[in-house]
Design a protein around this motif. Structure first.
Motif, PDB file in Angstrom:
ATOM      1  N   ARG A 123       0.809  -1.139  -0.153  1.00 57.22           N
ATOM      2  CA  ARG A 123      -0.029  -0.197  -0.040  1.00 57.22           C
ATOM      3  C   ARG A 123       0.840   1.246  -0.129  1.00 57.22           C
ATOM      4  O   ARG A 123       0.472   2.248  -0.814  1.00 57.22           O
ATOM      5  CB  ARG A 123      -1.003  -0.068   1.254  1.00 57.22           C
ATOM      6  CG  ARG A 123      -2.425  -0.760   1.061  1.00 57.22           C
ATOM      7  CD  ARG A 123      -3.075  -0.563   2.166  1.00 57.22           C
ATOM      8  NE  ARG A 123      -2.607  -0.792   3.416  1.00 57.22           N
ATOM      9  CZ  ARG A 123      -2.796  -2.065   4.121  1.00 57.22           C
ATOM     10  NH1 ARG A 123      -3.392  -3.147   3.335  1.00 57.22           N
ATOM     11  NH2 ARG A 123      -2.339  -2.258   5.243  1.00 57.22           N
ATOM     12  N   MET A 124       1.879   1.280   0.687  1.00 58.95           N
ATOM     13  CA  MET A 124       2.755   2.465   0.774  1.00 58.95           C
ATOM     14  C   MET A 124       3.574   2.538  -0.514  1.00 58.95           C
ATOM     15  O   MET A 124       3.749   3.857  -0.968  1.00 58.95           O
ATOM     16  CB  MET A 124       3.980   2.327   2.040  1.00 58.95           C
ATOM     17  CG  MET A 124       3.053   2.245   3.296  1.00 58.95           C
ATOM     18  SD  MET A 124       4.431   2.113   4.600  1.00 58.95           S
ATOM     19  CE  MET A 124       5.389   3.565   4.605  1.00 58.95           C
ATOM     20  N   ILE A 125       3.993   1.431  -1.342  1.00 58.11           N
ATOM     21  CA  ILE A 125       4.538   1.664  -2.649  1.00 58.11           C
ATOM     22  C   ILE A 125       3.275   2.294  -3.572  1.00 58.11           C
ATOM     23  O   ILE A 125       3.774   3.261  -4.386  1.00 58.11           O
ATOM     24  CB  ILE A 125       4.892   0.287  -3.178  1.00 58.11           C
ATOM     25  CG1 ILE A 125       6.024  -0.218  -2.445  1.00 58.11           C
ATOM     26  CG2 ILE A 125       4.928   0.428  -4.781  1.00 58.11           C
ATOM     27  CD1 ILE A 125       7.352   0.544  -2.918  1.00 58.11           C
ATOM     28  N   LEU A 129       3.615   5.958  -5.474  1.00 63.22           N
ATOM     29  CA  LEU A 129       3.336   5.828  -6.901  1.00 63.22           C
ATOM     30  C   LEU A 129       2.398   6.941  -7.356  1.00 63.22           C
ATOM     31  O   LEU A 129       2.676   7.662  -8.182  1.00 63.22           O
ATOM     32  CB  LEU A 129       3.395   4.650  -7.631  1.00 63.22           C
ATOM     33  CG  LEU A 129       4.352   3.720  -7.593  1.00 63.22           C
ATOM     34  CD1 LEU A 129       4.036   2.282  -8.092  1.00 63.22           C
ATOM     35  CD2 LEU A 129       5.500   4.280  -8.235  1.00 63.22           C
ATOM     36  N   LEU A 130       1.341   6.724  -6.414  1.00 57.67           N
ATOM     37  CA  LEU A 130       0.133   7.705  -6.800  1.00 57.67           C
ATOM     38  C   LEU A 130       0.296   9.211  -6.511  1.00 57.67           C
ATOM     39  O   LEU A 130      -0.082  10.199  -7.380  1.00 57.67           O
ATOM     40  CB  LEU A 130      -1.042   7.390  -5.898  1.00 57.67           C
ATOM     41  CG  LEU A 130      -2.407   7.868  -6.226  1.00 57.67           C
ATOM     42  CD1 LEU A 130      -3.040   7.661  -7.433  1.00 57.67           C
ATOM     43  CD2 LEU A 130      -3.435   7.635  -5.100  1.00 57.67           C
ATOM     44  N   ASN A 131       1.076   9.512  -5.344  1.00 62.61           N
ATOM     45  CA  ASN A 131       1.655  10.806  -5.151  1.00 62.61           C
ATOM     46  C   ASN A 131       2.864  11.425  -5.784  1.00 62.61           C
ATOM     47  O   ASN A 131       3.472  12.472  -5.624  1.00 62.61           O
ATOM     48  CB  ASN A 131       1.756  11.077  -3.662  1.00 62.61           C
ATOM     49  CG  ASN A 131       0.132  10.847  -2.915  1.00 62.61           C
ATOM     50  OD1 ASN A 131      -0.641  11.650  -3.857  1.00 62.61           O
ATOM     51  ND2 ASN A 131       0.245   9.969  -2.052  1.00 62.61           N
ATOM     52  N   LYS A 132       3.555  10.480  -6.574  1.00 62.46           N
ATOM     53  CA  LYS A 132       4.761  10.829  -7.237  1.00 62.46           C
ATOM     54  C   LYS A 132       5.861  11.174  -6.379  1.00 62.46           C
ATOM     55  O   LYS A 132       6.632  12.107  -6.609  1.00 62.46           O
ATOM     56  CB  LYS A 132       4.594  11.854  -8.319  1.00 62.46           C
ATOM     57  CG  LYS A 132       3.530  11.303  -9.423  1.00 62.46           C
ATOM     58  CD  LYS A 132       3.488  12.511 -10.551  1.00 62.46           C
ATOM     59  CE  LYS A 132       2.546  11.980 -11.719  1.00 62.46           C
ATOM     60  NZ  LYS A 132       1.214  11.820 -11.573  1.00 62.46           N
ATOM     61  N   ASP A 133       5.799  10.434  -5.110  1.00 61.31           N
ATOM     62  CA  ASP A 133       6.844  10.926  -4.024  1.00 61.31           C
ATOM     63  C   ASP A 133       8.203  10.099  -4.253  1.00 61.31           C
ATOM     64  O   ASP A 133       7.965   8.943  -3.799  1.00 61.31           O
ATOM     65  CB  ASP A 133       6.216  10.593  -2.721  1.00 61.31           C
ATOM     66  CG  ASP A 133       6.774  11.009  -1.364  1.00 61.31           C
ATOM     67  OD1 ASP A 133       8.248  11.134  -1.697  1.00 61.31           O
ATOM     68  OD2 ASP A 133       6.406  11.050  -0.553  1.00 61.31           O
ATOM     69  N   PHE A 137       9.564   6.480  -2.543  1.00 61.77           N
ATOM     70  CA  PHE A 137       9.381   5.472  -3.183  1.00 61.77           C
ATOM     71  C   PHE A 137      10.832   4.774  -2.961  1.00 61.77           C
ATOM     72  O   PHE A 137      11.236   3.592  -3.061  1.00 61.77           O
ATOM     73  CB  PHE A 137       9.257   5.536  -4.850  1.00 61.77           C
ATOM     74  CG  PHE A 137       9.152   4.533  -5.512  1.00 61.77           C
ATOM     75  CD1 PHE A 137       8.127   3.583  -5.686  1.00 61.77           C
ATOM     76  CD2 PHE A 137      10.551   4.348  -6.269  1.00 61.77           C
ATOM     77  CE1 PHE A 137       8.238   2.534  -6.426  1.00 61.77           C
ATOM     78  CE2 PHE A 137      10.332   3.211  -7.133  1.00 61.77           C
ATOM     79  CZ  PHE A 137       9.198   2.212  -7.348  1.00 61.77           C
ATOM     80  N   SER A 138      11.928   5.521  -3.002  1.00 61.16           N
ATOM     81  CA  SER A 138      13.393   5.159  -2.865  1.00 61.16           C
ATOM     82  C   SER A 138      13.666   4.606  -1.478  1.00 61.16           C
ATOM     83  O   SER A 138      14.154   3.564  -1.340  1.00 61.16           O
ATOM     84  CB  SER A 138      14.427   6.464  -3.187  1.00 61.16           C
ATOM     85  OG  SER A 138      14.462   7.165  -2.267  1.00 61.16           O
TER      86      SER A 138
END
Length: 153
Positions: A123-125, A129-133, A137-138
């Motif tokens: 869910r965190m991934i 991705l949804l918020n382009k963070d 992500f890294s």
């Protein structure tokens, strides 16, 4: 009728399907006709209860209680008949059963926790991705690579 004033096992031990309650001085007392008698471990000192049926198994065990120079000597089966000891036993056994979770239920809990952690990671991934963070992500990718956990910020 005898009333149990205090009933606190010195220690409890689970051996297979049996729960052994061992008593010592000052941990078990009864009241008879407004007089307090304290347990003394001169003969019997343990109560053995079958964990599944909750039946007392050592009914012939003799318990001795003392007040000054007077003694009350009772077999466990008689103590069960003439006192409210069964209520106290029930409370002790319930606590013991809850404290002694079987290893299989602990293993099941570990599996559930691992599954929840994996779903949370996924869910965190998705969130990153949804918020382009890219930063989150890294960090999540590093977690996956090293499998060590999230860094504390």
């Amino acid at each position: 009728m005898l009333l149990v004033q205090l009933m606190k096992p010195f220690y409890t031990k689970r051996e297979g399907n049996r729960i052994k309650l061992v008593f010592a001085y000052q941990y078990f007392s009864i009241r008879k006709d407004d007089e307090l008698f304290h347990f003394i471990p001169v003969e019997g000192k343990e109560i053995i209860v079958h964990a599944e049926t909750l039946q007392v198994e050592n009914l012939s065990e003799i318990f001795v209680f003392q007040k000054e120079n007077r003694f009350i000597r009772l077999p466990l089966y008689q103590l069960l008949l003439v006192s409210d000891i069964h209520m106290h036993l029930q409370v002790i056994i319930e606590k013991n059963v809850h404290m002694n979770l079987s290893s299989s239920s602990l293993e099941n809990a570990a599996e559930v926790i691992q599954e929840l952690e994996q779903k949370n990671y996924e869910r965190m991934i998705d969130y990153a991705l949804l918020n382009k963070d890219e930063n989150l992500f890294s960090k999540l990718q590093q977690y996956k690579e090293f499998n060590g956990g999230f860094p504390i910020e």
